[in-house]
Each structure stands twice: as C-alpha cells, then as structure tokens.
Design a protein around this motif. Sequence first.
Motif, short mmCIF file in Angstrom:
data_model
loop_
_atom_site.label_atom_id
_atom_site.label_comp_id
_atom_site.label_asym_id
_atom_site.label_seq_id
_atom_site.Cartn_x
_atom_site.Cartn_y
_atom_site.Cartn_z
N ARG A 1 1.41 0.04 6.43
CA ARG A 1 1.19 0.19 4.99
C ARG A 1 2.30 -0.40 4.13
O ARG A 1 2.02 -0.89 3.02
N VAL A 13 -2.08 -3.98 -1.69
CA VAL A 13 -3.26 -3.21 -2.12
C VAL A 13 -4.45 -4.13 -2.40
O VAL A 13 -5.60 -3.69 -2.33
N VAL A 69 -8.37 0.75 -5.45
CA VAL A 69 -8.10 0.82 -4.01
C VAL A 69 -9.20 1.66 -3.36
O VAL A 69 -9.45 2.80 -3.78
N VAL A 121 -7.24 -4.05 0.17
CA VAL A 121 -8.12 -2.88 0.31
C VAL A 121 -8.68 -2.48 -1.06
O VAL A 121 -8.97 -1.31 -1.32
N THR A 122 -8.85 -3.47 -1.92
CA THR A 122 -9.35 -3.21 -3.28
C THR A 122 -10.82 -3.56 -3.39
O THR A 122 -11.26 -4.59 -2.88
N LEU A 131 0.81 -1.20 0.00
CA LEU A 131 0.00 0.00 0.00
C LEU A 131 0.85 1.26 0.00
O LEU A 131 0.55 2.24 -0.69
N ALA A 141 -8.18 2.07 2.73
CA ALA A 141 -6.74 2.34 2.73
C ALA A 141 -6.36 3.29 3.86
O ALA A 141 -5.33 3.10 4.54
N ALA A 193 2.21 1.85 -3.50
CA ALA A 193 1.16 2.34 -4.39
C ALA A 193 0.91 3.82 -4.15
O ALA A 193 0.73 4.60 -5.11
N ALA A 194 0.91 4.23 -2.86
CA ALA A 194 0.72 5.65 -2.54
C ALA A 194 1.88 6.49 -3.07
O ALA A 194 1.68 7.61 -3.55
#
Length: 398
Positions: free
Chosen positions: A326, A331, A313, A334-335, A283, A318, A286-287
């Motif tokens: 995280r 991800v 997401v 939390v998808t 996560l 998230a 991805a952020a």
Amino acid sequence: MDAHRSGPTPAPPAARPQPRERGAGIPLGRIAGVPVNLAPSWLLLAALITLTYGQILTVRRELPLSTGFAIGFGFVVCLLISVLLHELGHAVTSRRSGIGVRGITLEMLGGYTEMEREAPRPGIELYISLAGPAVSLAIGLLAAAAALVLPPGGVAETFAFQLALSNIVVAVFNALPGLPLDGGRALQAVVWKLSGDANLGRRVAGWAGRVVAVATAATVLILFERGILAGYFGVIFTLLVAVTLWVGAGQAIRHGRVAASLPPFSARELARPVVAVSATTPLAEAARLAAMSEERQPVVAVVDGAGGLIGFVHGASARAVPAERRPWVPVGDVTRRIDPQHVLQGDLRGTDLLQAIRDDPAGDYLVVSGEDVHGVLRGADLVSLVEPRRPTARRKNT
C-alpha cells in the motif's frame, strides 16, 4: 460547496446527472428532450384495431378492403398521437414544477411518464395528475367540433366522431379516483393534503383502484350479458384493462407500505464527507489522511490538478491490495471514476432515493445540490438502513 464541509470543487459538467433512457421499447426519438419509446405490445393492439375498424368501414361504407384498412391504420396513428399528447401533458407540467422527466413509454393499454422523483407537495401532485386527462378532454372536444361541421354520414365525420369518443372516454376513465389512474394520483394528493401523509394517500388510492378494477370488470360483463355490449374484442380488452388496474393498484398499496417504513433521511444527510487526494498519492498515505480526519467515516476522493473530482477509491479494490504494498500503490490504481448515473441530488429521499440507486445498490454516489458537493453516499449505507425494517413490515402484513 457547503461551508461546513471540506472537499473537492464541484464536479465538472460531464459528471452531472442526466436523464436515463429506458431500455425497453422501440425508441421513437425525443420531444423537448424527453425520450419517447413504443412498447412492442402496442403493435398487437394496432393490428387488431386496424383490422377491426377497417372491416367495419368496409362493410358499412362499401369501401374497398384496402381503403378500409388504410383508414383503420390512420385511426390507430391518431390514437397513438392522442396518447402521446396525454403523456406530454404530464411531462410538461412535471418539468414546470421542477421535476425532471426520464422518458415516455406508449403501451398497448395507454402509456406512462417516468419522472425523476415524486412530487414534493400534494398541490404539485394534483397539478401533474390532472394535466393528462385535461389534454385528452381537449382533443376529444376538438374532434367532436370537427365532427359537427363535417358532412354527415361521410368517412371523415365518422372518423372524427370515433376520435372524439375515444379521447373523451380516456379522459373520463383516467379521472376515476383509483391508482394507477390519473384520478387515483389526484385522490392520493387530496388524502396527502388532508392527512399530511403521502404514503397513506397512496394506500387509500391503491385500494380505491382495486374497487375501480372490480367495478370495471363487473360493468362490462353485465353489459355483455344483457346484449348491450356486442363483440368479444371490446369485452376482452376491457377485462384486460381491469386486470391491469388491479395489478397496478396492488403495487401502489405495497409501495405505500414500503415507503412508510423507509428512514426519513435525504441523500445529503446520508452522504459521507470526502478527503481529497491526487491520483499519485500512495494508498497508505490516503488511508492515514482519512483516519486523521475529524469527519465521520470519510471517503477518499481523487481530484485532478485543478481540484476537479475524478472519482472515489473503490473500497473492495483497496482492501485487496496487500498491506506491505500500500505505500507503493497510488490511489489512482484503485479509483472508480464518476459517471452521470452515479450522481444524486441532495434532496432525494425515501422511494425516490431507492429508485435512483436501483441499478447499482452497492455503488458510491456523488451527492450534489446545484454547484455544491455534499459528499458521497454509499449504497450499502442506505441498504443497511432499509433491510432491518423489512422483516417487521412482513410480519405486520400477515
């Protein structure tokens, strides 16, 4: 996929939008792929017509009561088929014009065809609106021709005459220039063509519909008071039609006012770009990728090994993950997966766009045009554009 956007490959067929079936009513099946439902209110009208028409036949033709009721029920079934054909006229012309149809519902006072979006041009609106009355008129003329060749005075001739009369009345009444009647939609199209403003056309046709409603109620009361119209059933039924017209006209006027205040953006213009990652991407990573993107407020999309889009997401999920976890939470955990109800066509705008997200106004929607993926529309983005306009609109209406 648009050349100026980066992102995943087009969504698989399972994620393409499908027509939504209305939950209300008794499902009668599908005709040419269009779901047809019967509103429970129609059963009440069917019983009243069967009893009334059956008793009239029994007295006038000296038939057994059961035979009169059987013929009355047959007349109701023919009326139902006539209304269905009327609505199919709208549905077929709508599809031929490139507008999908979600379903047809048959009600006590008629029926309606729910289309996926509004007509893009006044000519198409006029074409679709007049198709229903044209079908009813054709049925009425065919039934009238049958009545002329059948033996006079018989039950079949009376049946054909009543069917002809009812369909011709439906065709003429529906052609009156006021919403929510078909003639009102035709008037809306004409005003739209002349003014270039579809919402002005809707408001004008809505006010005309209120005039038609008042005229309908006044006419039936005058005819009843002068003894020209006998029987309370016809009076009550017509007054109920007038009330329904008044309510529908009011809704059209409000619809026109609200639509005029909506932002002129399409779903494609409101869509956020996507940053594609695999389901195993942490996560935090991805952020970081989303923050490094040169696009505006991108949405993290999860793709499979072949590059097909799986889902997005979920922002709230998230944010609920503690910052220290995280880097270790993929991800995929939390998808939110894409379903057919969360796929929008890129050219949707205005009230059509609001209607498309009405079931989940806070959700995320994949925006596509054919095989091209434009991005993700967040319902909250659209709602935030609409909400500030509502207080202003209310002040203007007071």
